[in-house]
Design a protein around this motif. Structure first.
Motif, PDB file in Angstrom:
ATOM      1  N   GLU A  83       0.729  -1.368  -0.184  1.00  0.00           N
ATOM      2  CA  GLU A  83       0.348  -0.196  -0.310  1.00  0.00           C
ATOM      3  C   GLU A  83       0.755   1.206   0.112  1.00  0.00           C
ATOM      4  O   GLU A  83       0.842   2.146  -0.900  1.00  0.00           O
ATOM      5  CB  GLU A  83      -0.577  -0.254   0.957  1.00  0.00           C
ATOM      6  N   GLU A  87       1.018   4.363  -3.017  1.00  0.00           N
ATOM      7  CA  GLU A  87       1.345   5.572  -2.602  1.00  0.00           C
ATOM      8  C   GLU A  87       2.188   6.615  -3.537  1.00  0.00           C
ATOM      9  O   GLU A  87       1.941   8.179  -3.418  1.00  0.00           O
ATOM     10  CB  GLU A  87       0.820   6.138  -1.264  1.00  0.00           C
ATOM     11  N   ASP A  88       3.750   6.004  -3.121  1.00  0.00           N
ATOM     12  CA  ASP A  88       4.652   7.022  -4.041  1.00  0.00           C
ATOM     13  C   ASP A  88       4.387   6.642  -5.278  1.00  0.00           C
ATOM     14  O   ASP A  88       4.824   7.442  -5.506  1.00  0.00           O
ATOM     15  CB  ASP A  88       6.214   5.751  -2.996  1.00  0.00           C
ATOM     16  N   GLN A  90       2.154   7.311  -6.850  1.00  0.00           N
ATOM     17  CA  GLN A  90       1.443   7.700  -7.021  1.00  0.00           C
ATOM     18  C   GLN A  90       1.378  10.249  -7.868  1.00  0.00           C
ATOM     19  O   GLN A  90       2.077  10.494  -7.589  1.00  0.00           O
ATOM     20  CB  GLN A  90      -0.195   8.412  -6.378  1.00  0.00           C
TER      21      GLN A  90
END
Length: 90
Positions: A83, A87-88, A90
């Motif tokens: 997860e 996030e990184d 995006q």
């Protein structure tokens, strides 16, 4: 530390307070105070007390975490890192 080696009658607290404070602050060892031969209180320096409170707080956090694990309320490390990677990116 054995309390038998670090105990004094409670009357010493009144008559030798400055000495007791100095000794406890220097040694960082708690002092058991007795009344009529019975343990009544423990006197300790502030820094030791604060460290003890921090240790208790950490133990409480660990206990809470263990309860969550026992209830099945956790995610695997792989899922958490995946997860984070998402996030990184995006």
């Amino acid at each position: 530390m054995k309390f038998s080696s670090q105990s004094r009658p409670i009357s010493d607290l009144e008559t030798h307070a400055a000495e007791i404070v100095r000794d406890i602050t220097h040694s960082r060892q708690p002092l058991l105070m007795t009344e009529n031969g019975e343990a009544k209180l423990v006197v300790m320096d502030l820094r030791s007390y604060e460290e003890q409170q921090e240790a208790i707080a950490l133990l409480k956090i660990l206990a809470m975490g263990n309860r969550e694990i026992e209830k099945g309320k956790f995610r695997s490390a792989e899922d958490v890192f995946a997860e984070l990677d998402e996030e990184d990116s995006q």
